[in-house]
Design an enzyme around this catalytic site. Sequence first.
Site, mmCIF file in Angstrom:
data_model
loop_
_atom_site.group_PDB
_atom_site.id
_atom_site.type_symbol
_atom_site.label_atom_id
_atom_site.label_comp_id
_atom_site.label_asym_id
_atom_site.label_seq_id
_atom_site.Cartn_x
_atom_site.Cartn_y
_atom_site.Cartn_z
ATOM 1 C CE LYS A 200 -4.452 -1.387 1.910
ATOM 2 N NZ LYS A 200 -5.135 -1.234 3.118
ATOM 3 C CE LYS B 28 -6.601 -9.037 -1.973
ATOM 4 N NZ LYS B 28 -6.867 -8.646 -0.610
ATOM 5 C CE LYS C 5 -13.918 -3.654 0.520
ATOM 6 N NZ LYS C 5 -13.506 -3.513 2.116
HETATM 7 P P1 AMP Z 1 -10.945 -5.826 2.642
HETATM 8 O O1 AMP Z 1 -11.503 -6.081 1.441
HETATM 9 O O2 AMP Z 1 -9.468 -5.788 2.597
HETATM 10 O O3 AMP Z 1 -11.440 -4.838 3.677
HETATM 11 O O4 AMP Z 1 -11.234 -7.361 3.331
HETATM 12 C C1 AMP Z 1 -12.356 -7.603 4.008
HETATM 13 C C2 AMP Z 1 -12.399 -9.045 4.165
HETATM 14 O O5 AMP Z 1 -12.452 -9.907 2.961
HETATM 15 C C3 AMP Z 1 -11.050 -9.706 4.852
HETATM 16 O O6 AMP Z 1 -11.525 -10.679 5.861
HETATM 17 C C4 AMP Z 1 -10.401 -10.234 3.578
HETATM 18 O O7 AMP Z 1 -9.325 -11.164 4.013
HETATM 19 C C5 AMP Z 1 -11.497 -10.860 2.691
HETATM 20 N N1 AMP Z 1 -11.041 -10.600 1.351
HETATM 21 C C6 AMP Z 1 -10.859 -9.365 0.567
HETATM 22 N N2 AMP Z 1 -10.747 -9.772 -0.722
HETATM 23 C C7 AMP Z 1 -10.726 -11.037 -0.928
HETATM 24 C C8 AMP Z 1 -10.717 -11.922 -2.034
HETATM 25 N N3 AMP Z 1 -10.267 -11.409 -3.213
HETATM 26 N N4 AMP Z 1 -10.821 -13.362 -1.741
HETATM 27 C C9 AMP Z 1 -11.451 -13.745 -0.634
HETATM 28 N N5 AMP Z 1 -11.237 -12.852 0.637
HETATM 29 C C10 AMP Z 1 -10.945 -11.435 0.274
#
Ligand code: AMP
Length: 337
Positions: free
Chosen positions: A121, A202, A205
């Site tokens: 990041k 991956k 967002k």
């Molecule tokens: P974030 O979008 O980083 O706030 O992630 C929120 C939750 O979603 C966390 O538990 C991440 O590990 C999970 N997560 C985010 N992106 C993915 C993805 N592409 N595949 C699986 N889990 C995800």
Amino acid sequence: MNATTGAARPRVFSGVQPTSVLHLGNYVGALQQWVKQQHERDSVFCVVDLHALTVPEAVDPARLREQTRSVAALYLAVGIEPERNVIFVQSAVREHTELTWLLNCVTPLGWLYRMTQFKSKSEGRESVGAGLLDYPVLMASDILLYDTELVPVGDDQVQHIELTRDIALRFNVLFGDVFKLPKAQVPTLGARVMGMDDPTVKMSKSIAAHRPGHAINLLDDAKTVKKTVMAAVTDSGRELRFEHASPGVRNLLAVYQVLTEKGMQEVEAEFEGAGYGHLKKALVEAVMATLEPIQARYREYMDDRAGLDALLASGADRAREVAAGTMRRVRAAMGVG
Ligand code: AMP
Ligand code: TRP
């Protein structure tokens, strides 16, 4: 928090940042797991708005507030029951920031510089806020305040949870046994949903914010989902088997499998001899069958502003009760407060 049953169900804590609309990776990697286990666990689910402040997009206060409510409404819409679980917004419980300061003082900087999420990041940015480096300590505070045993997350968060254990252990060695050591809980399938437009990264967002076709968002309509899935990267082959599939095809098969809750062999048998078009069509249907009821409930929660706010306020009260107890132990151990 488990006063109604008195049973010793393992405490679970997890959270998602309200940086933008959640996507299918968030659902499969995190939210869906939370819902499945809510009856066997004593769960606390948090919308981590203070974490969202570490990214440069979070400069619009009105938008952050709205996104925070939107993510809370999504928690409810996916089926997390507010009577059985605690759902609240991180900034409403001040103990999170207080504990962060105290833990900062026992966390070596080197541990934070090693975090891969911080590295990726901060890469290429001219100026990086101290909050971005400190992000995992705030996350450790979230987890440790509630005597958490299990943290269900996608695999990108495992390093942060291991760091949380290290911080807790160090604190316990220095000040006495105050914290429980939590463990990450990663789903066996769907821990890493890949981008529809690029299966080597991956689904995320931040990429979705500037690349349409990258993610399937939980609030997307049928037309958008169809467009995204139909354009998803596959390969020039034909075989629809997990073992031989290219990353793009494997991703589609895996998402289909998780959403339909079918076994691997059942999915392979379903698509035997069929082309990728067939798989994509079936996937669009499976995605919409999942999303439509979620979106309908989401709108109901978002339309009832007062109701949603009351739910969150009561969640924060319940969370604060536990967090305040932990803080009394922490302050006493450290000789402050
Ligand atoms: P974030 O979008 O980083 O706030 O992630 C929120 C939750 O979603 C966390 O538990 C991440 O590990 C999970 N997560 C985010 N992106 C993915 C993805 N592409 N595949 C699986 N889990 C995800
Ligand atoms: N860092 C997590 C993410 O980006 C969000 C988060 C903050 C979290 N605090 C947490 C997840 C505590 C689990 C437990 O996904």
